[in-house]
Write a protein that holds these residues in place. Structure first.
Motif, PDB file in Angstrom:
ATOM      1  N   VAL A   1       0.841  -1.203   0.000  1.00 22.19           N
ATOM      2  CA  VAL A   1       0.000   0.000   0.000  1.00 22.19           C
ATOM      3  C   VAL A   1       0.879   1.256   0.000  1.00 22.19           C
ATOM      4  O   VAL A   1       1.623   1.498   0.956  1.00 22.19           O
ATOM      5  CB  VAL A   1      -0.949   0.004   1.222  1.00 22.19           C
ATOM      6  N   PRO A   2       0.788   2.065  -1.081  1.00 19.89           N
ATOM      7  CA  PRO A   2       1.744   3.159  -1.292  1.00 19.89           C
ATOM      8  C   PRO A   2       1.914   4.139  -0.136  1.00 19.89           C
ATOM      9  O   PRO A   2       3.029   4.563   0.147  1.00 19.89           O
ATOM     10  CB  PRO A   2       1.178   3.898  -2.514  1.00 19.89           C
ATOM     11  N   SER A   3       0.823   4.514   0.569  1.00 19.05           N
ATOM     12  CA  SER A   3       0.940   5.586   1.567  1.00 19.05           C
ATOM     13  C   SER A   3       1.271   5.076   2.969  1.00 19.05           C
ATOM     14  O   SER A   3       1.413   5.861   3.895  1.00 19.05           O
ATOM     15  CB  SER A   3      -0.376   6.363   1.638  1.00 19.05           C
ATOM     16  N   MET A   4       1.394   3.760   3.138  1.00 19.35           N
ATOM     17  CA  MET A   4       1.550   3.236   4.493  1.00 19.35           C
ATOM     18  C   MET A   4       3.005   2.942   4.850  1.00 19.35           C
ATOM     19  O   MET A   4       3.680   2.196   4.163  1.00 19.35           O
ATOM     20  CB  MET A   4       0.691   1.971   4.678  1.00 19.35           C
ATOM     21  N   GLU A   5       3.455   3.550   5.932  1.00 18.64           N
ATOM     22  CA  GLU A   5       4.804   3.267   6.445  1.00 18.64           C
ATOM     23  C   GLU A   5       4.753   2.399   7.684  1.00 18.64           C
ATOM     24  O   GLU A   5       5.723   1.727   8.030  1.00 18.64           O
ATOM     25  CB  GLU A   5       5.523   4.583   6.806  1.00 18.64           C
ATOM     26  N   MET A   6       3.600   2.465   8.384  1.00 23.96           N
ATOM     27  CA  MET A   6       3.407   1.672   9.591  1.00 23.96           C
ATOM     28  C   MET A   6       1.954   1.260   9.670  1.00 23.96           C
ATOM     29  O   MET A   6       1.071   1.952   9.157  1.00 23.96           O
ATOM     30  CB  MET A   6       3.744   2.494  10.842  1.00 23.96           C
ATOM     31  N   VAL A   7       1.717   0.148  10.353  1.00 24.45           N
ATOM     32  CA  VAL A   7       0.361  -0.377  10.421  1.00 24.45           C
ATOM     33  C   VAL A   7       0.077  -0.938  11.813  1.00 24.45           C
ATOM     34  O   VAL A   7       0.997  -1.378  12.511  1.00 24.45           O
ATOM     35  CB  VAL A   7       0.166  -1.456   9.315  1.00 24.45           C
ATOM     36  N   ARG A   8      -1.201  -0.876  12.201  1.00 23.73           N
ATOM     37  CA  ARG A   8      -1.663  -1.532  13.432  1.00 23.73           C
ATOM     38  C   ARG A   8      -2.803  -2.466  13.046  1.00 23.73           C
ATOM     39  O   ARG A   8      -3.757  -2.049  12.405  1.00 23.73           O
ATOM     40  CB  ARG A   8      -2.136  -0.465  14.422  1.00 23.73           C
TER      41      ARG A   8
END
Ligand SMILES: *Cc1c(COP(=O)(O)O)cnc(C)c1O
Length: 432
Positions: free
Chosen positions: A105-112
């Motif tokens: 996913v292009p805009s995601m640098e971190m996820v929860r």
């Protein structure tokens, strides 16, 4: 077709569960349908408790883009279950999942990771408010973002189906800071932002709306939202719970080239298990506890069963040519449905992006909730019931999408078109 056993189960279910279901749209209330009870499912087909088989275009409302009981998903879940179902302690599968999501996913640098789409949007809103120190959120009529209190305003999905504008149980004070304007109406967004933009924490939008039927974003709409958010210091949240991993490996943001600050995911990311996720730039995500002080938690978040199923699904979707295949199949279905409707003849407006589509029984373009609501829901109900008799299961509501999966083969699509031809003849006779 007989529904004897389903009927018995439904009657029993209604004794123990409100409306006999655990989620309202399943009741089929708006299309005069008593739910059938599923015994098992494979590829694109469902078998009910009476042994009837249906070609399925609901796919558990979106998650099953690879089809039911995909061998790779089943195997991943089985292997994982043998090692324990949840620990409440970190596992490698969570790291693999996060890395995969960030890569895709292009805009995601971190996820929860969380356990549903509802949790994802609720948490993203809280984060946006915590990050900006502002109160208001702007949403769009007919978009559905799960059933969190502050988002149940002019909502799509089951509320559209059942004609519920807001929900009792949500005090006015709670939705006081929620503003809702028509989808695709950039001018109204501009006006609202000029008035209260300084207090808008976030604009939340389905980048392709899929809970009022399918409504495509007008040229410049999403880009316009991006600009306004930048101008007023609000966060742009894309609710990609349906569109994520469906329209492209990186979701609608990849396909349409507009990047949000936060992205909400669900459905496909769980491979058929209960999962949601939200994420974005590291600087924003690190406002979440335990690094920051915006709180959100979950007993079963990131549990190994869900991670295994989701990872298997994302691996299938990372194969070459997958999205081309989905596009080809869905385009074939779209073309066929349009041809059949043209011969019926009945006015149908078909909106589609990739494997996500919806046929509205109206001659006019459907560009927002108001135009979607002009569709003839009686005609849809009849169409739905006739299709079911022919062994094809579309969503039991005019305001939901159809989902084409990798498991739909040409034979299934042709059988669907033949059924549609018969069903639409009946609709024409009875409605006109
Ligand atoms: C399904 C959906 C949700 C809610 O997800 P749940 O897992 O049902 O809580 C949120 N947003 C969109 C766009 C959805 O389609």
């Amino acid at each position: 077709m007989k529904w004897t056993r389903s009927q018995q189960l439904y009657e029993e279910a209604c004794k123990w569960m409100p409306g006999g279901v655990n989620s309202p749209v399943r009741s089929g209330k708006s299309v005069g349908f008593t739910p059938f009870f599923v015994k098992e499912a494979r590829d694109c087909r469902l078998m009910d408790e009476d042994g009837n088989v249906y070609i399925d275009y609901v796919g558990s409302w979106g998650p099953l883009i690879m089809g039911h009981a995909h061998p790779r998903v089943v195997e991943a879940v089985r292997k994982s279950a043998e090692k324990g179902t949840s620990y409440g302690i970190p596992t490698e599968s969570e790291v693999r999942m996060a890395a995969r999501v960030v890569e895709m996913v292009p805009s995601m640098e971190m996820v929860r990771m969380v356990s549903s789409g509802t949790e994802a949007t609720m948490s993203a809103i809280r984060l946006a408010r915590g990050y900006t120190g502002r109160r208001k959120i702007l949403k769009f009529n007919g978009c559905y973002h799960g059933h969190g209190d502050c988002l149940l305003v002019q909502s799509g999905s089951g509320l559209a189906t059942l004609g519920i504008p807001g929900s009792p149980g949500v005090p006015e004070e709670i939705v006081h800071h929620t503003l809702s304007v028509p989808y695709n109406d950039l001018q109204q967004v501009q006006e609202v932002m000029r008035e209260v933009g300084e207090d808008v924490a976030a604009i939340i939008v389905e980048p392709v709306a899929a809970n009022m039927g399918v409504v495509l974003p007008a040229e410049g709409f999403l880009g316009g939202l991006r600009k306004l958010c930048d101008e007023f210091g609000s966060l742009l949240i894309f609710d990609e719970v349906i569109t994520g991993f469906r329209l492209a490996p990186g979701g609608a943001q990849e396909l349409l080239g507009v990047l949000p600050d936060l992205t909400c995911l669900g459905k496909i990311i769980g491979g058929g298990l209960p999962v949601g996720a939200y994420g974005g730039r590291a600087e924003v995500m690190e406002r979440m506890a335990p690094v920051g002080n915006v709180y959100q938690a979950g007993t079963l978040s990131g549990n190994p069963l869900a991670m295994s199923a989701g990872l298997a699904a994302l691996e299938i979707l990372s194969q070459k040519g997958v999205y081309e295949e989905l596009e080809e199949k869905a385009a074939y279905l779209e073309g066929g449905l349009k041809a059949v409707a043209g011969r019926a003849p009945i006015a149908m407006t078909l909106n589609r992006v990739g494997s996500l589509g919806c046929g509205f029984f109206t001659p006019d373009p459907v560009v927002d909730f108001a135009s979607a609501q002009k569709a003839d829901t009686e005609a849809y109900a009849l169409f739905f019931r006739e299709m079911l008799k022919e062994g094809v299961y579309f969503a039991p509501s005019q305001f939901e999408s159809f989902f084409v999966s990798l498991a739909h083969e040409k034979d299934h699509l042709d059988a669907t078109l033949e059924a549609a031809s018969k069903a639409l003849k009946v609709v024409c006779e009875k409605v006109s």
